[in-house]
Enzyme design. Structure first.
Site: not given
Ligand code: NOJ
Length: 528
Positions: A204, A255
């Site tokens: 993330d 990401e």
């Protein structure tokens, strides 16, 4: 899984499960692991190669689980660690790999580290975060004027008068990645999940970890103080060594929101991440010239570092693409259409069908966000008082419209998702979009995805086959893969003639003789 699957991440079809909204087994209105296990057959029938599981760890859910209080356990709302292990085993038995989501930029304010840091300014955990005095004589001004990723400010004052940094919500304090204990902890967390057999890690906010300790303001012509600092690559080099130590088939997928493709590709150098999400494609307008440029840019940037491209149309953060493609402005957006922009769902669905064939035949890995295979659209009619997304209230957007629970069976909400009230309301019109209603209907989105994924598996050109553009008319996007496979997408408002071919393998909508109707894609067997 066999050795012929090595480097599986290069051309896998990866399905994002958002556990709150996949299937609920215990009647609390929120999806859970037993619900996923009970509906694993859906993913086998769809033919996906891997599941990416959005966070399932213990969390106060200030940001739907992206505020993690313990990376080595499962939140009771989703089940238990034993159930997670059983799911990993069952997925593997079904030939499906598992990717878990790790959130290294920040943790929950309920994590024991942050509680210790707050309780005692002398605690060693204090240095695991960014605590700083405020500016001004009485320290009342926050240490910087940085804007948060969800809008708003990025510092919160503690009772002892100092401030701590959070690029997202105050419940998500940022970790200090200059501290060796933070690095060691995440290396141990990676091993924890690799030891449990997971095949990959989704990372993330991968570009945000490092901060300039001088805390300069964000200025146009100066290096950014917290985005894409060079030192972040050392973190991923050490993670890569860990992944490789497990035999070479564990993947790291970042990401990485980054407009500059060269900087983006740095994350994909051979000793760093295996793959990263291609948000350029997700944000691209429904326009043949822009789409072709985007594909070229993407392939070029990835080829330079020998990494596979990824093709993403939707995820849990952005407006579902059936809705996006049904608007006049088809580019990416976060919002749930608060300004009431008109949406033509029929047009959006037609384009989404064509985009499915496009994204499943470009070279690289393809990501499917749960519900995309059912043709779900954004629920733009959630009453604002039911919004749960922390972005609502900070940025005036809510991502809840793309997070609505899946419709499985029946004619009425909750469509077999739960026996209770689902945590977000489902549109009544989804009765035609349930998995049950679509199964066996050759014109449905679900059967289109099933056929396309099955063909992709069987088609040698769609694995590592070279791609070459076919120059038809400018309103058409057409390319070959391998020996004799071609994909043609008509992005214009008028039918176009198909190139000479041997046979049609699959069409996203019915063809008009040898003409390709507007907003339609086709897979062809070419003459050799
Ligand atoms: C990206 C995640 O996809 C999003 O859902 C989350 O809010 C932020 N990172 C913060 O973790």
């Amino acid at each position: 899984m066999s050795s012929s699957d090595s480097q599986w991440w290069r051309d896998a079809v990866i399905y994002q499960v958002y556990p709150r909204s996949y299937a609920d087994s215990d009647g609390d209105g929120v999806g859970d692991i037993p619900g996923i296990r009970a509906r694993l057959a859906h993913l086998s029938a769809l033919g996906v190669d891997a599941i990416w599981m959005s966070p399932w760890y213990p969390s106060p859910m200030a940001d739907a689980g992206y505020d993690v209080a313990d990376f080595r356990d499962i939140d009771p709302v989703f089940g238990s660690l034993a159930e997670a292990e059983a799911l990993i085993e069952e997925a593997h038995a079904a030939g499906i790999r598992m990717i878990v989501d790790i959130v290294p930029n920040h943790i929950s304010s309920e994590h024991p580290w942050f509680k210790a840091a707050l309780a005692d300014p002398e605690a060693k955990e204090r240095d695991y975060f960014w605590f700083r005095p405020g500016r001004g004589d009485d320290g009342e001004r926050m240490p910087t004027d940085w804007r948060g990723e969800f809008g708003g400010t990025t510092w919160t004052r503690t009772p002892d008068g100092s401030w701590y940094l959070h690029l997202f919500t105050p419940e998500q304090p940022d970790l200090n990645w200059d501290h060796p204990d933070v690095r060691a902890e995440f290396e141990s967390i990676l091993r924890f999940w690799f030891d449990r057999g997971v095949d990959g890690i989704r990372i993330d906010s991968a570009a945000l970890l490092l901060k300039d300790p001088e805390l300069p303001e964000v200025l146009e012509d100066s290096p950014h103080p917290f985005h894409d600092l060079d030192g972040v690559h050392d973190v991923y080099r050490s993670w890569r060594r860990i992944a490789d130590s497990y035999g070479g088939d564990r993947a790291l997928i970042g990401e990485v929101w980054m407009p500059e493709v060269e900087r983006f590709a740095n994350y994909l150098r051979p000793d760093e991440l295996h793959a990263a999400f291609n948000f350029d494609f997700l944000g691209c307008a429904w326009d043949p010239r822009l789409m072709r440029d985007c594909v070229d840019r993407t392939l070029h940037a990835h080829a330079a570092v020998g990494a596979p491209a990824t093709w993403v149309l939707s995820n849990h953060d952005v407006t579902r693409h059936v809705t996006r493609y049904g608007r006049e402005d088809t580019t990416f957006s976060f919002d749930n259409n608060l300004d009431g922009t008109p949406v033509d769902l029929e047009l959006g669905t037609r384009r989404a069908r064509a985009a499915a064939l496009l994204s499943l035949s470009l070279p690289g890995a393809t990501y499917i966000y749960q519900g995309e295979e059912l043709g779900l659209w954004e629920n733009e009619n959630i009453p604002p008082e039911e919004y749960q997304d922390p972005m609502w209230g900070r940025r005036g957007h809510s991502r809840d419209g793309c997070r609505v629970p899946l419709p499985w069976t029946g004619d009425e909400a909750p469509f077999g998702f739960t026996t209770a009230t689902p945590w977000l309301p489902q549109p009544a019109e989804w009765k035609d979009r349930t998995a049950q209603a679509q199964t066996g209907d050759p014109s449905s989105m679900l059967e289109l995805y099933r056929s396309a994924i099955a063909l992709r598996r069987a088609e040698p050109g769609l694995h590592r086959g070279e791609m070459a553009w076919l120059d038809l008319t400018p309103s058409v996007l057409a390319f070959c893969r391998g020996q004799d496979f071609a994909c043609v997408v008509n992005m214009s408002g008028a039918p176009v003639a198909l190139p000479a071919h041997q046979s049609t393998l699959l069409a996203s909508s019915p063809l008009d003789g040898d003409r390709l109707p507007p907003d339609t894609a086709v897979w062809l067997r070419m003459r050799t």
